[in-house]
Design a protein around this motif. Sequence first.
Motif, PDB file in Angstrom:
ATOM      1  N   GLU A   4     -86.211  53.709  26.627  1.00 18.84           N
ATOM      2  CA  GLU A   4     -85.961  55.121  26.329  1.00 18.84           C
ATOM      3  C   GLU A   4     -86.907  55.980  27.171  1.00 18.84           C
ATOM      4  O   GLU A   4     -88.092  55.669  27.300  1.00 18.84           O
ATOM      5  CB  GLU A   4     -86.159  55.419  24.849  1.00 18.84           C
ATOM      6  N   THR A   5     -86.392  57.000  27.733  1.00 20.56           N
ATOM      7  CA  THR A   5     -87.192  57.892  28.573  1.00 20.56           C
ATOM      8  C   THR A   5     -87.531  59.162  27.815  1.00 20.56           C
ATOM      9  O   THR A   5     -86.823  59.567  26.894  1.00 20.56           O
ATOM     10  CB  THR A   5     -86.447  58.261  29.860  1.00 20.56           C
ATOM     11  N   THR A  57     -90.286  61.914  14.117  1.00 21.44           N
ATOM     12  CA  THR A  57     -89.461  60.997  14.891  1.00 21.44           C
ATOM     13  C   THR A  57     -90.238  59.714  15.168  1.00 21.44           C
ATOM     14  O   THR A  57     -91.471  59.711  15.231  1.00 21.44           O
ATOM     15  CB  THR A  57     -89.041  61.619  16.237  1.00 21.44           C
ATOM     16  N   ARG A  58     -89.502  58.620  15.310  1.00 18.41           N
ATOM     17  CA  ARG A  58     -90.141  57.352  15.667  1.00 18.41           C
ATOM     18  C   ARG A  58     -90.591  57.398  17.115  1.00 18.41           C
ATOM     19  O   ARG A  58     -90.074  58.189  17.922  1.00 18.41           O
ATOM     20  CB  ARG A  58     -89.167  56.198  15.457  1.00 18.41           C
ATOM     21  N   PRO A  59     -91.541  56.516  17.517  1.00 18.80           N
ATOM     22  CA  PRO A  59     -91.941  56.445  18.928  1.00 18.80           C
ATOM     23  C   PRO A  59     -90.778  55.954  19.781  1.00 18.80           C
ATOM     24  O   PRO A  59     -89.858  55.296  19.292  1.00 18.80           O
ATOM     25  CB  PRO A  59     -93.087  55.428  18.917  1.00 18.80           C
ATOM     26  N   PRO A  60     -90.798  56.261  21.060  1.00 20.51           N
ATOM     27  CA  PRO A  60     -89.728  55.784  21.943  1.00 20.51           C
ATOM     28  C   PRO A  60     -89.749  54.255  22.069  1.00 20.51           C
ATOM     29  O   PRO A  60     -90.812  53.628  22.048  1.00 20.51           O
ATOM     30  CB  PRO A  60     -90.030  56.470  23.276  1.00 20.51           C
ATOM     31  N   TYR A  77     -90.278  63.764  22.824  1.00 20.67           N
ATOM     32  CA  TYR A  77     -89.964  62.879  21.695  1.00 20.67           C
ATOM     33  C   TYR A  77     -90.778  63.218  20.459  1.00 20.67           C
ATOM     34  O   TYR A  77     -90.414  62.860  19.346  1.00 20.67           O
ATOM     35  CB  TYR A  77     -90.188  61.407  22.074  1.00 20.67           C
ATOM     36  N   ASP A  78     -91.882  63.922  20.633  1.00 20.11           N
ATOM     37  CA  ASP A  78     -92.776  64.204  19.509  1.00 20.11           C
ATOM     38  C   ASP A  78     -92.251  65.391  18.714  1.00 20.11           C
ATOM     39  O   ASP A  78     -91.823  66.384  19.295  1.00 20.11           O
ATOM     40  CB  ASP A  78     -94.173  64.524  20.055  1.00 20.11           C
ATOM     41  N   ASP A  79     -92.252  65.317  17.401  1.00 26.68           N
ATOM     42  CA  ASP A  79     -91.778  66.417  16.539  1.00 26.68           C
ATOM     43  C   ASP A  79     -92.764  66.618  15.401  1.00 26.68           C
ATOM     44  O   ASP A  79     -92.548  66.194  14.271  1.00 26.68           O
ATOM     45  CB  ASP A  79     -90.377  66.104  15.997  1.00 26.68           C
TER      46      ASP A  79
END
Length: 650
Positions: free
Chosen positions: A622-623, A615-618, A474-476
């Motif tokens: 959300e997995t 990107t926003r945090p999960p 998820y991290d960008d």
Amino acid sequence: MKDTTAFDWRDFLLRWSGEWVDSLPDDETRVEDREAARQARWLGFPPASEERIAFMEERLGRRMPPSYREFLAVSDGWRHAGGFVSLLAGTEGAHWHDNESELADLFEEDLDEESEPEEWREADLWRRGLQLDVESDATYVLLDPEDVDEDGEWAVYTWAGWRAESPERHASFLAFMRDMHRQFHRLRAQPSDGKPVFVNDTTRRLDALVEEARLEALRGGWARAVKALDEAKAYGRPRAAGLGDQIRRLLGHTSMVHFDDLVTDPRYAPELLPPLVAEHAAHSYWDDSTLRFPLRGADDDLVALAYTTLEQVRGGTYRYTATGPFGEAVERARERARWGDTDTAWRTLRNALPLWEPLGPDHLAPLGWVADPVLGPLLTPERGVELLSAPRGGQTGEAPEPAAGPDPGGLAWLAEHDPGDNRASYRLVLVERVGPEELPARLSDGDGTMLNEPMTLREARQRLTHDQREFSSYDDRALMAVGRAGPRWSFAFDGDPAPFGRRRFVSPAPIASTGTRAVVVWSGLRTRHGEPFFHLSVARDGAEQYAFTYADGEIRRSGEIPQALDPSRFFGDLEDRAEVEHSLLEAVAGEFGTRLPRHAITSGRLHTFTTRSWTRPPMDGETYTVISTHYEPVRSADGERAADQEPGSR
């Protein structure tokens, strides 16, 4: 068309014979044949009559090429043709080789049905060639009756097994003999102990030519100078190669540029060693011991300096310096170049050239800067010509026209196909009235992120990947190069972004715009994976003003978008995505008066840093996946850590 009929064979052969005799040491052991040539000051033989030449042609079944016939009419054969053919055939010794050496079979062993016709033709030379060497150091000389020019001249091919190269072609027998005369000179140019200094009318003429070429180069006449230096180099004259290599390096040539005779001179080493070792460093597969080859004759201190410079170049820490006002201009140019303003950096160097002070009479131009990681990328072939065309070093001449800069301006160049970069997606942040050195504080996590030393984006990615220990789905966090984007703007640019995810994307424009204005562009209109997309957002004082995103065939917009940037103007037809992208980027550049420096981004070295995630945090439910890596040290059988292992590495 070449005119060989006007060539004065007798004058040429007499001059060669006299030079050969004068090069012999007085205490040389006298061999009968060699002594006869010495006494007569003549390496040749009596001339062949027309009848004798005609008889030879009847024996061989072919009329001989013009320059070989003219040679035979002056001397029926020749001793010491260069350094490796001690006797060259006249009318009696010339014969068809007819694969006598079986070299045709050897050359054909590596050929097959996919080989080029020229390769088969080269191998067949050993069957059809007319052999002229009678006595030699394993060197063959063959006239080729099937390689004939418009004047009827047959090409001459020479080959020696110990040379491990393809046969060398000479356009005619005359060209071959002139090349052998040059070879003779090259072998005598640096006499060994006990032999007389090699001085004659030819060497005096060529040495005067070298000196005139040196002055002509400093006056800006580099093309005339390099032509004269190449002629002198072919005869092995001192200084010619070292002077010519300085010109060639600034024209962008690097292969076999060794600055012979000059690089080992302590006066010139500070300027000539850096480009020499930079070329060595560019070939990672070269063994470092080979660096000593072009440094033959250098003292221990100079060799040590070469290896120290090599480590600096490899580590990106080499920094070119110069004395006086030109040195001050170098520092100003570096400051401009490290922020991407390569055009201004080049003009700073170029305008200071009249202030440059050579390190000695054979120093033709500043050269060490081409190995500087920040300044070196300024060199283009056009700029090299501009520098070489400028009078310098105390000489006068006409100043050249400024070379066109490699930067087209604006942003639209990002939409152009770049075969060397394969750029299909990219993202950038533009911040108004903020220096590039301030961008990490605005775009990172506020953890004291600092700018890296200038490097290419590829080098920066390799370093980041090497040091990275955690990878998240998820991290960008973007690795971005920074610099100036015009008079009022700074930029951060990522040319290899992660895939665009519209639902989780968060534009950094608002947080980057605190107290100013910021623009974010993310384009993937030419992406090779997934659907095309394009995003633009503009923020001021921490708040988004307007934005639009084209993705999944739809346009989502917010705020009051200026007419010039209205997405409906661009996304009606996506048949030509590159044209749509080009128009969008032109509109953005026109709206904000900004540009990106193409040359610095694609070919230069810029400061880089890593941003906060785009990107926003999960959210709940959300997995995602996080992969952490840990390297254990390699231990020996007795449990001790291996000496060459760092803690935590494997």
